[in-house]
Write an enzyme that holds these catalytic residues in place. Structure first.
Site, PDB file in Angstrom:
ATOM      1  N   LYS A 194     -77.863 -53.294  -8.341  1.00  0.00           N
ATOM      2  CA  LYS A 194     -77.739 -51.863  -9.226  1.00  0.00           C
ATOM      3  C   LYS A 194     -79.082 -51.741 -10.139  1.00  0.00           C
ATOM      4  CE  LYS A 194     -75.865 -53.987 -13.467  1.00  0.00           C
ATOM      5  NZ  LYS A 194     -74.744 -54.224 -14.276  1.00  0.00           N
ATOM      6  N   ASP A 224     -67.744 -53.896 -21.112  1.00  0.00           N
ATOM      7  CA  ASP A 224     -68.166 -53.122 -22.445  1.00  0.00           C
ATOM      8  C   ASP A 224     -67.529 -51.894 -22.052  1.00  0.00           C
ATOM      9  OD1 ASP A 224     -68.578 -51.993 -24.916  1.00  0.00           O
ATOM     10  OD2 ASP A 224     -70.506 -52.693 -24.911  1.00  0.00           O
TER      11      ASP A 224
END
Length: 314
Positions: A194, A224
């Site tokens: 990524k 998160d």
């Protein structure tokens, strides 16, 4: 057992502290951790701790600064009350993501917080799945970093068709953690490649490894915003994965993360109670919480009795 050590809790995760004490078959020590009218923290230890081995259970989770100050002030109260040894049990260590200078004129907050904890009077630290293992070296006091992988491996074997599973690291940096879990359940490993343009946002670029027809298990230490997980799950399904699960130790889940995950293609997100689950987490259709109380309780008992905790790392 109750005679040679005590457990004190701040306000970050009272249910976990009570569960740990239940595992240890001891009462939680009486202490008041409250606020003055202007929100200053006030602490009063309400029983004798002179000459005692005392464990403070306190995650530095949201609101991070408040819970960190509670930890420091509880430590000072115990030190001034003549506790023999103070161990900070920090299931989730906040500020761990700032563990290096990634760009100019930035702090290394993990080291700063480690210094604050040590200088407050903590004698040793017990924590779980630090964001980066080298943070143990930021503390100038003994630090034990437990791992959630054994707990997760047991849960996977109990609940999933793990013989068809493939463990997936959501980024290149998490390969060591993913490989450790893959080894435990005898599963192959894949990696999500990524690119992260800014904090909290990620774009999945490629899947390294063949995931077609597999039950994929994403493994990481912190969730998160949830963006990385959701994007990774979509990419894996596009590559032919049968279904996607995620096992994450610390469910930070800030902002709209719970809603994002609930509406995603992720079949299930499994987190621990290192951070106290919110009501939104408890009612989410595809989020499940497993307890670390037995793991932390065993580590506390072994630390108090001066026996080895190394087997808990395996």
């Amino acid at each position: 057992m109750a005679s040679h050590f005590k457990v004190v809790a701040g306000n970050s995760n009272r249910p976990l502290a009570e569960a740990i004490c239940n595992h240890l078959s001891i009462p939680l020590a009486k202490a008041s951790v409250r606020r003055f009218a202007d929100m200053e923290v006030f602490v009063e230890i309400q029983e004798n701790v002179r000459g005692q081995d005392v464990f403070i259970i306190q995650s530095t989770s949201f609101p991070t600064n408040d819970h960190l100050m509670e930890l420091l002030i509880v430590t000072d109260a115990l030190r001034r009350s003549s506790a023999k040894r103070i161990t900070a049990v920090i299931p989730y260590f906040g500020y761990a993501r700032q563990d290096r200078r990634a760009s100019g004129r930035t702090p290394i907050s993990a080291k700063l917080v480690a210094n604050l904890i040590a200088h407050a009077g903590v004698d040793r630290v017990l924590t779980l799945d630090l964001h980066a293992g080298q943070i143990q070296g930021f503390f100038d006091i003994p630090t034990d970093n437990l791992f959630g992988a054994p707990l997760m491996a047991r849960d996977i074997k109990d609940r999933l068709e793990w013989k068809n599973a493939m463990v997936v690291s959501p980024d290149v940096g998490g390969v060591v953690r993913a490989r450790a879990l893959a080894k435990r359940i005898d599963a192959p490993l894949a990696i999500v490649d990524k690119r992260r343009d800014r904090p909290g946002e990620s774009e999945v670029m490629n899947i390294i490894g063949s995931v077609e027809g597999r039950s994929c298990i994403l493994i990481d230490d912190i969730v998160d915003s949830g963006g990385t997980l959701v994007n990774a799950a979509e990419a894996l399904l596009e590559q032919g994965a049968k279904e996607v699960f995620a096992y994450i130790t610390h469910g930070v889940l800030s902002g709209g993360a719970v809603a994002r995950i609930a509406s995603s293609k992720l079949k299930e997100l499994v987190i621990t109670d290192s951070i106290m689950p919110t009501e939104a987490v408890k009612v989410a259709r595809n989020i499940r919480v497993i307890s670390i109380a037995a793991l932390m309780g065993e580590a506390i008992e072994r630390t108090a009795s001066e026996t080895s905790v190394s087997s808990l790392f395996d």
